[in-house]
Design an enzyme around this catalytic site. Structure first.
Site, mmCIF file in Angstrom:
data_model
loop_
_atom_site.group_PDB
_atom_site.id
_atom_site.type_symbol
_atom_site.label_atom_id
_atom_site.label_comp_id
_atom_site.label_asym_id
_atom_site.label_seq_id
_atom_site.Cartn_x
_atom_site.Cartn_y
_atom_site.Cartn_z
ATOM 1 N N CYS A 215 0.500 -1.340 -0.025
ATOM 2 C CA CYS A 215 -0.119 -0.048 -0.016
ATOM 3 C C CYS A 215 0.846 1.313 -0.098
ATOM 4 C CB CYS A 215 -0.936 0.027 1.345
ATOM 5 S SG CYS A 215 -0.207 -0.155 2.785
ATOM 6 N N HIS B 9 -1.582 1.517 7.611
ATOM 7 C CA HIS B 9 -1.849 1.418 6.380
ATOM 8 C C HIS B 9 -1.829 2.554 5.449
ATOM 9 C CE1 HIS B 9 -4.018 -0.526 2.850
ATOM 10 N NE2 HIS B 9 -5.174 0.485 3.076
#
Length: 373
Positions: free
Chosen positions: A42, A319
């Site tokens: 990510c 994230h």
């Protein structure tokens, strides 16, 4: 803490995003595609999405692909990925950046694993690598058809006229888009003499404080610092160490200003980095207030075009997602998921006004594009 906005799953339900935007409002020749996560990638996906919506960068990457076939490198893989997105028949969907990730892992052992990496480190690596590729190719092109001429230097040794070092110092389109110049000014408090030194940057890393703004952070970046005690400045005029004042200001403003918020701080007591989830407001429009007196176009106005956001409590856990502005509206990219969001939701990514909860979804890298006046 994960994003609370309703997110449309791409693929089978990709048409939901199209309906949300509206067929009459959907931009011509624009595509909104999520990117597959290959295991903690990510950090890469978020930066690629942010850069894709920096149009000057996207245009240059796509035009690079139109040039004669090059040997595979990170830039050819990136241009193939961008081209894959722009040439899709569908307007929305999901693409797997497999070739790019494979090349990235092959070229740099730092990214050759399935661990979470720092998005800012990846951004700087990518920009510098592209610049190096372009410089090397330009130097090679100039060598084609030219004799390998040698000239004698004063000490009798031979040097190459087509010195690669000089080629490398020539600006590439990476520098034309992202490079700005800082001027480091030091004033001796004894003789009042001023010395200045310029240095180039591709991004600015700024310290953050609680309940503040990007403008305040930039002012702090250029605050005057007094050099005294054991940190005295050696003044060439006085020929001795003297107390002095030092400050850093922006002399040349870049076309795209990349601002990195220093949210990860090393804590001695726990021997690890922790996240500063401070609330830092970033405006949709920005004018730099920390420019030097001799700056060119100091009143340049910038528009926010994309933001890489860190979700979580620390650098190695959490994230990355991205929000981008495209044709007047805002989109959120979360790997293979894409959603249209309201501009009022952007303040959800400023950070936390209190430190009760360390986990936050907070702006980490901001991309501002200079407005054509």
């Amino acid at each position: 803490m994960r994003v609370l906005f309703p997110i449309f799953k791409m693929g089978a339900n990709a048409s939901a995003l199209e309906k949300e935007i509206g067929s009459d409002q959907f931009p011509t020749n624009e595509h909104y595609f999520g990117l597959v996560n290959f295991g903690n990638t990510c950090y890469c996906n978020s930066v690629l999405q942010a850069l894709y919506f920096c149009k000057p960068f996207r245009d240059k990457v796509l035009s690079y692909r139109a040039q004669p076939k090059k040997k595979e490198n990170l830039l050819t893989c990136l241009s193939d990925l961008f081209n894959n997105i722009t040439t899709q028949k569908k307007k929305t969907g999901v693409i797997a950046p497999k070739k790019f990730i494979g090349r990235l892992r092959k070229e740099n052992e730092v990214f050759d694993n399935y661990m979470q990496q720092d998005a800012h480190e990846f951004l700087i690596y990518l920009l510098n690598t592209i610049a190096d590729i372009l410089s090397a190719e330009r130097a090679a092109d100039k060598q084609v058809g030219k004799p390998n001429s040698k000239v004698s230097t004063p000490n009798g040794s031979l040097s190459n006229n087509n010195d690669h070092h000089h080629q490398k110092n020539e600006p590439t389109w990476i520098h034309e888009i992202f490079q700005g110049t800082l001027t480091n000014e030091t004033r001796c408090l004894c003789c009042e003499g001023v010395s200045s030194k310029d240095e180039d940057f591709l991004d600015l890393s700024v310290d953050v404080e609680q309940n503040t703004s990007i403008t305040h952070c930039l002012k702090g970046f250029s605050n005057t610092e007094t050099l005294c005690h054991e940190c005295k400045y050696y003044c060439e005029t006085c020929c001795s160490k003297q107390e002095a004042q030092k400050r850093m200001q922006v002399k040349k403003l870049p076309q795209i200003l990349a601002l990195h918020l220093k949210r990860f701080k090393y804590m001695e007591q726990v021997h690890r980095y922790t996240k500063l989830s401070y609330r830092v407001v970033f405006p949709l429009e920005l004018r730099l207030m920390n420019t030097s007196d001799d700056a060119t176009s100091p009143d340049k106005l910038y528009d926010l075009v994309s933001v890489v956001i860190h979700c979580g409590s620390g650098p190695n856990r959490g994230h990355y997602i991205t929000i981008v502005k495209s044709h007047g509206f805002w989109l959120l990219f979360d790997d293979d998921l894409v959603d249209k969001i309201d501009v009022s939701n952007i303040e959800e990514f400023y950070g936390l006004a209190t430190e009760v909860q360390k986990t936050s979804d907070s702006g980490y890298i901001l991309f501002y594009q200079a407005r054509d006046l």
